[in-house]
Enzyme design. Sequence first.
Site, short mmCIF file in Angstrom:
data_model
loop_
_atom_site.label_atom_id
_atom_site.label_comp_id
_atom_site.label_asym_id
_atom_site.label_seq_id
_atom_site.Cartn_x
_atom_site.Cartn_y
_atom_site.Cartn_z
N LYS A 1 -48.77 2.31 -15.65
CA LYS A 1 -47.36 1.97 -15.90
C LYS A 1 -46.55 3.25 -16.02
CE LYS A 1 -44.52 -0.93 -18.94
NZ LYS A 1 -43.87 -1.62 -17.82
N HIS B 1 -50.21 -1.28 -22.58
CA HIS B 1 -50.32 -1.55 -21.15
C HIS B 1 -51.39 -0.67 -20.50
CE1 HIS B 1 -46.36 -3.46 -21.69
NE2 HIS B 1 -46.58 -4.08 -20.55
#
Lengths: 247, 247, 247, 247
Positions: D137, D133
């Site tokens: 995040k 990701h």
Amino acid sequence: MIRVSVVGAKGRMGATVVDAVKNAPDTELAKALDAGDDLTQITPENTDVVVEFTVPAASLDNVLALVNQGVNVVVGTTGWTDEKLARVKEALASHPDVSVFIAPNFAISTVLAENFAAQAAKYFESVEIVEMHHPNKVDAPSGTAIHTAHAIAAARKDAGMGPIPDNTQTDGGSRGQVVDGIHVHAVRLRGLNAHEEVLFGNPGEQLVLRADSFDRSSFMPGVLLAVRHAGENPGTVTVGLDNYLDL
Amino acid sequence: MIRVSVVGAKGRMGATVVDAVKNAPDTELAKALDAGDDLTQITPENTDVVVEFTVPAASLDNVLALVNQGVNVVVGTTGWTDEKLARVKEALASHPDVSVFIAPNFAISTVLAENFAAQAAKYFESVEIVEMHHPNKVDAPSGTAIHTAHAIAAARKDAGMGPIPDNTQTDGGSRGQVVDGIHVHAVRLRGLNAHEEVLFGNPGEQLVLRADSFDRSSFMPGVLLAVRHAGENPGTVTVGLDNYLDL
Amino acid sequence: MIRVSVVGAKGRMGATVVDAVKNAPDTELAKALDAGDDLTQITPENTDVVVEFTVPAASLDNVLALVNQGVNVVVGTTGWTDEKLARVKEALASHPDVSVFIAPNFAISTVLAENFAAQAAKYFESVEIVEMHHPNKVDAPSGTAIHTAHAIAAARKDAGMGPIPDNTQTDGGSRGQVVDGIHVHAVRLRGLNAHEEVLFGNPGEQLVLRADSFDRSSFMPGVLLAVRHAGENPGTVTVGLDNYLDL
Amino acid sequence: MIRVSVVGAKGRMGATVVDAVKNAPDTELAKALDAGDDLTQITPENTDVVVEFTVPAASLDNVLALVNQGVNVVVGTTGWTDEKLARVKEALASHPDVSVFIAPNFAISTVLAENFAAQAAKYFESVEIVEMHHPNKVDAPSGTAIHTAHAIAAARKDAGMGPIPDNTQTDGGSRGQVVDGIHVHAVRLRGLNAHEEVLFGNPGEQLVLRADSFDRSSFMPGVLLAVRHAGENPGTVTVGLDNYLDL
């Protein structure tokens, strides 16, 4: 213990099967024969199932002989046509208690990837196939890639999907071979063995299914799976390992 | 602060450059012009370097006009030919204090991948290129893939290497386009933007170089790098971002 | 013809080296020895270079003995420490005509990937390493991954780069091991051999460098390269195949 | 035409849903509300289904209010617990004609990858998960990766499989987080969005399932799919987009 005989036992695949049969906890080796050996040595008395891994030119005759001997056969040799299959079905008509299983591919990862590709097909606007093999392979693309393309195309057709978006206006061949509407690319690279990648695309997302077969050992779990299912569907020819996978 | 003007400022790339110039700590926006605007507004008095991102049909005239105005130019528009480059060199002969920089690709990951591919080429028996783009792209394969193929082929030739091993005997087009002896494959898939993969193979090993450009923002570090080097090599045209990378 | 002796000739790597030496056009096998054999059989009269592939516990003594015999050594055994290296340098002081070469990794794809990673490091905000091996490997992460992490960290430091962006606030261990500021992940998977992937990221772009070593044959081009360079830099220990690559 | 209202219409996801609803051929926008707006504006008279994309702290109250208004709800907000679900079920008991659908993930590629992973699990000795990701995040690993790990673990347990082979003896954290027996690795890299890779291994073979979500647009096909199924299973809460996929 399942008693397994191997025909083509001195070939590279056959020898690997002999080892796998010896090592699996629930199988034992009955007869290991090769070209020139008398197939009538293999009988229902000593063998539950024969694994046949030879060459396309010999395979049909081997299978017919084994069916006539009354033993179940698992066939790994390639090159099967509708004509050859018809000959086997004919032989089975006289031997309704015998089963024949033929797998175009025994690698479970490859069979799963193809099955998943068919399941995913209707959810994606775009799809292409890239297969990669060692440079000694004589045919391109691989039979597996062609088979996968047909399965995807059939799923798209069933779902009423239109053509895949492609605005290419100039190309000298880089867009690959179009199989049933699906672009298929074949890479040949020293160091690789047999690999297939299916790429699916939607706006903002991609799904990639990749199967890698690094060497012959990759086929053994599939061969043993077929051996364990041998005898099912007597009197018929079953084609494809997916018949024995729980999908 | 480096004073940067943008020509093509309303285009998608140009608008992204305008934002990048405003946001970088060492650059400031001078003039932002688009089609129809008077380029003579841009002068050495208000601008250190112009970034030109328009269309192939307009780019040469823009660059010539800017050179004649006496300002350094960084060009992102594609479609440059030897003929067009000659025209720019001719204009620079009368403006020996001005520099022009043209980059076929401003994505640093792509420029590095190509450079590494050229370095690696002589150590591997096999090599193929797979490029992947969105389905609206009109040309296949990408200019970048062709450029990479030429760089690899040149490195193999310098090292005295022979042809790449390939025993393919039947193929319906899956083996791709052969560029200077290198097989190049182009995938078109909704959801992708611009991606290139170079696969190298030897017995038992593989090296993969992959560059992904997910959106236009990927070009901004390269544009700013060129802006910071503008003015170097006055009187000449410099082609390729690798000139400003420390490799 | 380069006359090559092999110490550890019955080990898996050593046996592969014996085959490679026999098959290469410019090398021939002199002596093939294994544990318990008398190393004094190897002399400058019959051997130009020895390839030593044994175990960490035996390697230092083997190398010292071979240096004292006056023959060049190429070492593939792992487990070298600064202390062990110092012992070899000491021995070389009395044998200034002998050269010793030690490679932590003979796979050219891996050595190139690490070298390219060091070159690329300063151009990317983010970087992480994922290495993948067979499940029998006892150490995690691999020595190669640690080595690559150090090389990347050094390049970032030289370029004056700050920490890698990471806003993780809750984690149960999924972010991996931090080696010199670089996150390193180790996957263990049946079917794999030795693989390393270095991921670099900037806004909108990614660069991936991947090296796959599928089997022991992948090390032979590197071993032969070292054999061909043996004798260079006499009186010293050279560490790392990159010394013989033209990068 | 399906009349769709959006709650959270000014959020990044909500705004993307508003556009998707306007552009799809079979949906039209009814009400677009955001924080502070009066939800009683949404009624069965003007709305067939509401899409709720807000924040965990607000979502339960929104859903309860909408159920009490008598309209079907499709929920994209995360953070649902068993306690919250119980509250919704309670509300539905008084509104047996209303349906609520909650999806932890609307990306079809991700939902398919997880479903295929569960199907494949029992056929492979080894399996690991690598999710990747953007570095903003805050949680690691992703909820999707944890969900996938549980699905795989359950499938392995059902098939009576033992532990995954792993001979690691020294590790400083590189082997990742163990979720229900499955090793999960989280990569954080600038330029990426949300990506998941599931690696399966057997002797000699590998199967890789990879889902890439490049941007928010990747969720729209899944949101529209849920919108089209809204009203099914009245009086209950349905969780997971796989309920509407034909697998």
